[in-house]
Design an enzyme around this catalytic site. Structure first.
Site, PDB file in Angstrom:
ATOM      1  N   GLU A 184     -39.598  -2.892   3.659  1.00  0.00           N
ATOM      2  CA  GLU A 184     -40.706  -2.319   3.012  1.00  0.00           C
ATOM      3  C   GLU A 184     -41.313  -1.007   3.550  1.00  0.00           C
ATOM      4  O   GLU A 184     -41.159  -0.937   4.781  1.00  0.00           O
ATOM      5  CB  GLU A 184     -41.824  -3.170   2.884  1.00  0.00           C
ATOM      6  CG  GLU A 184     -42.908  -3.081   2.145  1.00  0.00           C
ATOM      7  CD  GLU A 184     -44.405  -3.683   2.479  1.00  0.00           C
ATOM      8  OE1 GLU A 184     -45.415  -3.470   1.749  1.00  0.00           O
ATOM      9  OE2 GLU A 184     -44.308  -4.633   3.222  1.00  0.00           O
ATOM     10  N   ASP A 228     -35.501   8.748   5.790  1.00  0.00           N
ATOM     11  CA  ASP A 228     -36.497   8.785   4.699  1.00  0.00           C
ATOM     12  C   ASP A 228     -36.710  10.409   4.401  1.00  0.00           C
ATOM     13  O   ASP A 228     -36.668  11.335   5.257  1.00  0.00           O
ATOM     14  CB  ASP A 228     -37.928   8.416   5.239  1.00  0.00           C
ATOM     15  CG  ASP A 228     -38.819   7.762   4.089  1.00  0.00           C
ATOM     16  OD1 ASP A 228     -38.354   6.917   3.336  1.00  0.00           O
ATOM     17  OD2 ASP A 228     -39.827   8.161   4.096  1.00  0.00           O
ATOM     18  N   LYS A 273     -23.600  21.635  -1.146  1.00  0.00           N
ATOM     19  CA  LYS A 273     -24.790  20.860  -0.683  1.00  0.00           C
ATOM     20  C   LYS A 273     -25.049  20.340   0.620  1.00  0.00           C
ATOM     21  O   LYS A 273     -26.254  20.730   1.253  1.00  0.00           O
ATOM     22  CB  LYS A 273     -25.061  19.479  -1.774  1.00  0.00           C
ATOM     23  CG  LYS A 273     -26.408  18.817  -1.733  1.00  0.00           C
ATOM     24  CD  LYS A 273     -26.660  18.131  -2.664  1.00  0.00           C
ATOM     25  CE  LYS A 273     -28.104  17.222  -2.322  1.00  0.00           C
ATOM     26  NZ  LYS A 273     -28.384  16.136  -3.045  1.00  0.00           N
TER      27      LYS A 273
HETATM   28  P1  ITT Z   1     -33.414   4.357   0.806  1.00  0.00           P
HETATM   29  O1  ITT Z   1     -34.888   3.940   1.324  1.00  0.00           O
HETATM   30  O2  ITT Z   1     -32.824   2.823   0.420  1.00  0.00           O
HETATM   31  O3  ITT Z   1     -32.542   5.003   1.547  1.00  0.00           O
HETATM   32  P2  ITT Z   1     -34.856   5.567  -1.254  1.00  0.00           P
HETATM   33  O4  ITT Z   1     -34.334   6.159  -2.695  1.00  0.00           O
HETATM   34  O5  ITT Z   1     -35.846   4.646  -1.420  1.00  0.00           O
HETATM   35  O6  ITT Z   1     -33.556   4.923  -0.755  1.00  0.00           O
HETATM   36  P3  ITT Z   1     -36.510   7.463   0.368  1.00  0.00           P
HETATM   37  O7  ITT Z   1     -37.456   6.448   0.544  1.00  0.00           O
HETATM   38  O8  ITT Z   1     -35.917   8.165   1.500  1.00  0.00           O
HETATM   39  O9  ITT Z   1     -35.170   6.455  -0.224  1.00  0.00           O
HETATM   40  O10 ITT Z   1     -36.768   8.296  -1.108  1.00  0.00           O
HETATM   41  C1  ITT Z   1     -36.101   9.489  -1.129  1.00  0.00           C
HETATM   42  C2  ITT Z   1     -36.217   9.856  -2.531  1.00  0.00           C
HETATM   43  O11 ITT Z   1     -36.472  11.309  -2.615  1.00  0.00           O
HETATM   44  C3  ITT Z   1     -35.115   9.485  -3.536  1.00  0.00           C
HETATM   45  O12 ITT Z   1     -35.131   8.411  -4.105  1.00  0.00           O
HETATM   46  C4  ITT Z   1     -34.985  10.867  -4.316  1.00  0.00           C
HETATM   47  O13 ITT Z   1     -35.827  10.751  -5.452  1.00  0.00           O
HETATM   48  C5  ITT Z   1     -35.704  11.879  -3.312  1.00  0.00           C
HETATM   49  N1  ITT Z   1     -34.471  12.660  -2.630  1.00  0.00           N
HETATM   50  C6  ITT Z   1     -34.271  12.639  -1.504  1.00  0.00           C
HETATM   51  N2  ITT Z   1     -33.015  13.303  -1.270  1.00  0.00           N
HETATM   52  C7  ITT Z   1     -32.841  14.195  -2.369  1.00  0.00           C
HETATM   53  C8  ITT Z   1     -31.687  14.597  -2.522  1.00  0.00           C
HETATM   54  O14 ITT Z   1     -30.898  15.307  -1.636  1.00  0.00           O
HETATM   55  N3  ITT Z   1     -31.573  15.154  -3.887  1.00  0.00           N
HETATM   56  C9  ITT Z   1     -32.244  14.563  -4.897  1.00  0.00           C
HETATM   57  N4  ITT Z   1     -33.445  13.865  -4.788  1.00  0.00           N
HETATM   58  C10 ITT Z   1     -33.529  13.439  -3.344  1.00  0.00           C
END
Ligand code: ITT
Length: 204
Positions: A51, A80, A182
């Site tokens: 969580e 994160d 990237k």
């Molecule tokens: P995990 O926690 O399982 O890794 P998550 O998607 O929940 O997956 P995060 O809580 O770190 O991961 O949220 C990051 C969000 O921010 C991700 O879902 C995207 O919407 C955005 N994000 C992060 N890095 C990105 C990137 O390189 N390109 C585009 N969006 C990104």
């Protein structure tokens, strides 16, 4: 912020590294970014849910990595990450993955909230944490990538907010970049680059 390295004294026997993430886009990036580290990258088991209730990117990165390490008794890496938009007071920020129910709707929500807004400045941030098998934090790293939110999405690659984020120096959206470009300028690529030597050292 420079990477913080915590001492890990024991001789390493195990080469496994769990990637504490369920985000397919991130997983693909990590597979490439970690290809020069002599470890076996394992994916977080589906049954393991962490969580994300921290109030900062750092809290959540530590929580994800330490829980996965403790439950698997294995090294793990987590990030994160998210996008912070100046005109929205830093939102969606730590709520980037929860801003709406899917990538398309999250993009639509951001574009609606920025409708008619002149200031389009934004940055992506990634906070990376590596834990030892007992859940202790051994490496931390953070990096940002600056750009602007464009009104009309461009590009087909990547994931998440990539089609609406135009990176400042290249004027390309993340979705228009190939992996190599990237990785060289993204928040995740830069945060990971700082700690690659330490990861190589751990798994040497
Ligand atoms: P995990 O926690 O399982 O890794 P998550 O998607 O929940 O997956 P995060 O809580 O770190 O991961 O949220 C990051 C969000 O921010 C991700 O879902 C995207 O919407 C955005 N994000 C992060 N890095 C990105 C990137 O390189 N390109 C585009 N969006 C990104």
């Amino acid at each position: 912020m420079g990477p913080k390295i915590y001492k890990f004294g024991k001789k390493l026997i195990m080469r496994n590294l769990f990637l504490a993430s369920k985000n397919k886009g991130k997983i693909e990036e990590y597979k490439k970014l970690l290809s020069t580290v002599n470890c076996t990258l394992l994916l977080q088991p589906d049954s393991l849910e962490v969580e994300e209730d921290g109030l900062t990117f750092r809290d959540n990165a530590i929580k994800k990595a330490s829980e996965v390490s403790r439950k698997t008794n294995t090294f793990s890496i987590a990030d994160d990450s998210g996008i912070c938009i100046e005109a929205l007071d830093g939102k969606p920020g730590i709520y980037s993955s929860r801003y709406a129910e899917n990538d398309q709707k999250r993009i639509e929500r951001v574009l609606k909230e920025l409708d008619g807004v002149q200031n389009r400045s934004a940055f992506f941030i990634a906070n990376i944490c590596v834990c030892s098998p007992n859940g202790e934090v051994i490496i931390e790293s953070e990096a940002k990538c600056y750009g602007n939110i464009i009104s009309n999405p461009r590009g087909k690659g990547g994931f998440g907010y990539d089609p609406i984020f135009e990176e400042s120096s290249t004027r390309l959206t993340f979705a228009e970049m190939n992996n190599v470009i990237k990785d060289s300028c993204s928040h995740r690529g830069k945060a990971l680059k700082k700690i690659i030597p330490d990861l190589r050292d751990i798994f040497s």
